[in-house]
Design a protein around this motif. Sequence first.
Motif, short mmCIF file in Angstrom:
data_model
loop_
_atom_site.label_atom_id
_atom_site.label_comp_id
_atom_site.label_asym_id
_atom_site.label_seq_id
_atom_site.Cartn_x
_atom_site.Cartn_y
_atom_site.Cartn_z
N PHE A 482 -8.13 19.85 24.66
CA PHE A 482 -7.14 20.45 23.77
C PHE A 482 -6.45 19.44 22.86
N SER A 483 -6.84 18.19 22.92
CA SER A 483 -6.06 17.12 22.31
C SER A 483 -6.10 17.14 20.78
N GLY A 484 -4.96 16.88 20.18
CA GLY A 484 -4.86 16.60 18.75
C GLY A 484 -5.44 17.68 17.86
N THR A 485 -6.43 17.27 17.07
CA THR A 485 -7.01 18.16 16.06
C THR A 485 -8.16 19.00 16.60
N ALA A 486 -8.33 19.06 17.91
CA ALA A 486 -9.42 19.86 18.51
C ALA A 486 -9.05 21.34 18.51
N VAL A 487 -8.78 21.87 17.33
CA VAL A 487 -8.38 23.27 17.15
C VAL A 487 -9.43 23.93 16.27
N PRO A 488 -9.38 25.24 16.09
CA PRO A 488 -10.38 25.89 15.22
C PRO A 488 -10.41 25.31 13.82
N ARG A 489 -11.60 25.36 13.22
CA ARG A 489 -11.77 24.82 11.87
C ARG A 489 -10.85 25.48 10.87
N ASP A 490 -10.59 26.77 11.04
CA ASP A 490 -9.75 27.45 10.05
C ASP A 490 -8.26 27.33 10.37
N PHE A 491 -7.94 26.41 11.28
CA PHE A 491 -6.55 26.07 11.57
C PHE A 491 -6.29 24.58 11.37
N VAL A 492 -7.33 23.76 11.50
CA VAL A 492 -7.15 22.31 11.53
C VAL A 492 -6.62 21.77 10.19
N GLU A 493 -6.95 22.44 9.08
CA GLU A 493 -6.47 21.97 7.78
C GLU A 493 -5.02 22.36 7.51
N PHE A 494 -4.48 23.24 8.31
CA PHE A 494 -3.12 23.74 8.08
C PHE A 494 -2.07 22.63 8.18
N PRO A 495 -1.99 21.86 9.28
CA PRO A 495 -0.97 20.82 9.33
C PRO A 495 -1.12 19.76 8.25
N SER A 496 -2.37 19.44 7.89
CA SER A 496 -2.57 18.42 6.85
C SER A 496 -2.11 18.93 5.49
N GLN A 497 -2.35 20.21 5.22
CA GLN A 497 -1.92 20.78 3.95
C GLN A 497 -0.39 20.90 3.90
N VAL A 498 0.23 21.19 5.02
CA VAL A 498 1.69 21.22 5.06
C VAL A 498 2.25 19.85 4.69
N ASN A 499 1.61 18.80 5.17
CA ASN A 499 2.14 17.45 4.93
C ASN A 499 2.10 17.07 3.46
N GLU A 500 1.28 17.77 2.66
CA GLU A 500 1.24 17.48 1.23
C GLU A 500 2.57 17.80 0.55
N MET A 501 3.38 18.66 1.16
CA MET A 501 4.62 19.05 0.49
C MET A 501 5.56 17.87 0.30
N TRP A 502 5.43 16.85 1.19
CA TRP A 502 6.38 15.73 1.11
C TRP A 502 6.17 14.89 -0.15
N MET A 503 4.99 14.93 -0.72
CA MET A 503 4.73 14.10 -1.90
C MET A 503 5.59 14.50 -3.08
N VAL A 504 6.04 15.76 -3.11
CA VAL A 504 6.85 16.22 -4.24
C VAL A 504 8.29 16.54 -3.84
N ARG A 505 8.62 16.41 -2.56
CA ARG A 505 10.03 16.61 -2.17
C ARG A 505 10.87 15.54 -2.85
N PRO A 506 11.98 15.92 -3.50
CA PRO A 506 12.77 14.94 -4.28
C PRO A 506 13.16 13.70 -3.50
N GLU A 507 13.55 13.88 -2.21
CA GLU A 507 14.02 12.74 -1.44
C GLU A 507 12.90 11.78 -1.07
N VAL A 508 11.65 12.24 -1.17
CA VAL A 508 10.50 11.38 -0.90
C VAL A 508 9.91 10.83 -2.20
N LEU A 509 9.69 11.70 -3.17
CA LEU A 509 9.12 11.27 -4.45
C LEU A 509 9.97 10.18 -5.09
N ALA A 510 11.27 10.34 -5.08
CA ALA A 510 12.16 9.34 -5.68
C ALA A 510 12.09 8.00 -4.96
N ASN A 511 11.66 8.04 -3.71
CA ASN A 511 11.62 6.81 -2.91
C ASN A 511 10.37 5.98 -3.16
#
Length: 674
Positions: A482-511
């Motif tokens: 069950f470890s880490g990314t050993a989840v279904p293929r149509d779920f595994v991209e979900f956390p990585s795509q969520v993490n893309e939001m930080w690239m444009v969050r003002p407190e991160v982009l400005a940094n």
Amino acid sequence: MTENPFFTPSTLVYELPPFAGIREEHYLPAYERGMAEQLAEIAAITADPEPPSFANTLVALERSGDLLRRVDAVFRNQSAADTTDVVDEVDAKVSPLLAAHHDAIHLDRALFARIEELYGRRAELSLDPESLRLLERRHTAFVRSGARLGAAEQERLRELNAELAALGTTFQQNVNAATRAAALVLDSAEELDGLSADAIAAAAENARVLGRDGKYVLSLKNTSGQPELALLTDRSVRERLLAASLGRAADSNGPLAIRMAALRAERARLLGHPTHAAYVVADETAGTVEAVDALLARLVEPAVANARREAAELAAVAAADGVEEIAAHDWAYYSEKVRQSSYRVDAAALRPYFELERVLHDGVFHAAGLAYGLTFTERPDLTAHHPDARVFEVFEEDGGSLGLFIGDFHARASKRGGAWMDELVSQSGLTGRRPVVLNTLNIARPAPGEPVLLTWDEVRTLFHEFGHALHGLFSDVRYPLFSGTAVPRDFVEFPSQVNEMWMVRPEVLANYARHHETGEPLPAELVERMAAAEGFGQGFRTVEYLAATLLDWAWHTVPEGREIADAEEFEARVLAEAGIAVPAIPPRYRTAYFQHIFSSGYSAGYYAYIWSEVLDADTVRWFEGNGRSVRESGELFRRELLARGYSRDPLDSFRAVVGRSPETAPLLARRGLA
């Protein structure tokens, strides 16, 4: 070979593989011993005179194969990130052996009998939820692997699996060779007009490394589109570059794709499913072919309409250059012109604000600190798999150690295209191991002494792949399955795509978005224009993605017995019938270099990116409006979803975070398809 470093667990911190002592000749003996050891461990389970119990069967199975896991993790990484002729030869030998080894375990009647008995009386075993799920998932895996088939059917299944494994390896190696061979060699810097000075210098450095001194070489990325197409002013050079990309491996891999699709269809029928897609999706979060069909059908028409509106805008700009009809090699170039004229966003002018070290430390790592309290310390004393790769130790907010993160960012001839995350050591409470994860990208190496400047898409990729890394680092499960990314293929991209939001969050982009020479921040008005420009081009991006998705789906919904004469003709007909054939927008991947589905485990699963984006867009909306602080939201997302891996139903983890089932409205709004 007693000195083989794989034969004993690593004594390095976090059991980091001892790369300094690993040589190519170690792999095959380690594989052979690892498979033999695991089969002996399985034999010991089935020979146990005691009645089957959770401990003497399921836990023993989880503990088996330790040596094989160690060597496979390291070898798979090298074969992708730093291959050689010897590694390719080992890969060709080992792939069918591993397929046969998997079958030897999952078609072992005595072992399955023990698991089946435990499964039949699972309600009486008083198992905790994770242990009960382990029993259920292992039982499902054995049934899906053919444990209930008759002897003759199992023998045919073994043959199919061995041939598919060998063909997948050959497909990958063909793509690697074709991609290297198709690199565009240019004679003069003038032909690269439109590229920045540092990009031209990088092309000259690439030529030098490849033994073409005095030339300029544009090596191909794994996708159909190439980033230089947006900037090259010479239309003939753009045409040559795209033609080189689209034509890769057609002769060698077209017949392989036909053969693999036929074998997968036959295997699906053996296992009780009408098509390979039906077999795959039955064990994914989507559940049924009909569910995937419904989502894709809902997207095609509005996506194509959106792309046609974009095409009309491009045509108006291209007409000024005397271009009467937008061709595929023109789309990115005139899209960039529209962005510059309508939104005043210049892709080349943005790159000085995205220097790799700053993006990594003040963007990616900084966001992980804001949301999860993490800190990172580089460990130059630790050796990774390649001199380019760097090792970082990851610490919790309270200073406690979490694991290791390895970053391997630069393109090289020995590395396959694309970007990915992998785990060298997977977390498990049962084994006591903590995670060692890595991200691999293909960023062009600059000329010596020059900074590494990223495109906006490369910034996105860096954040995306780190989302996978966090999924592995935060794993907190007992059982390795069950470890880490050993989840279904149509779920595994979900956390990585969520993490893309930080690239444009003002407190991160400005940094992180600061000019690498002056330190000046990215101008605020440019940030606003970038946000507006993000909407333009969604038609193109959605159509190229859907075209690849529907191509994958078509290859794997072909029933057994249906003959395909020519891969390129099949591809053209599929796209036309699906209503997604836009001549100026090639699929993101064409059949002959579609590694995701023919050599990387995404067969009948490329839909996963858009399926996961439903969850992603909904979660980003939750992050932005749930009333909690960023740190509180991050902790909840980590605890209830990232840490849980596959130890419970992934959609239950989603509901535990968001408080309800997913909704599609945020995705449609994001993609301009509402």
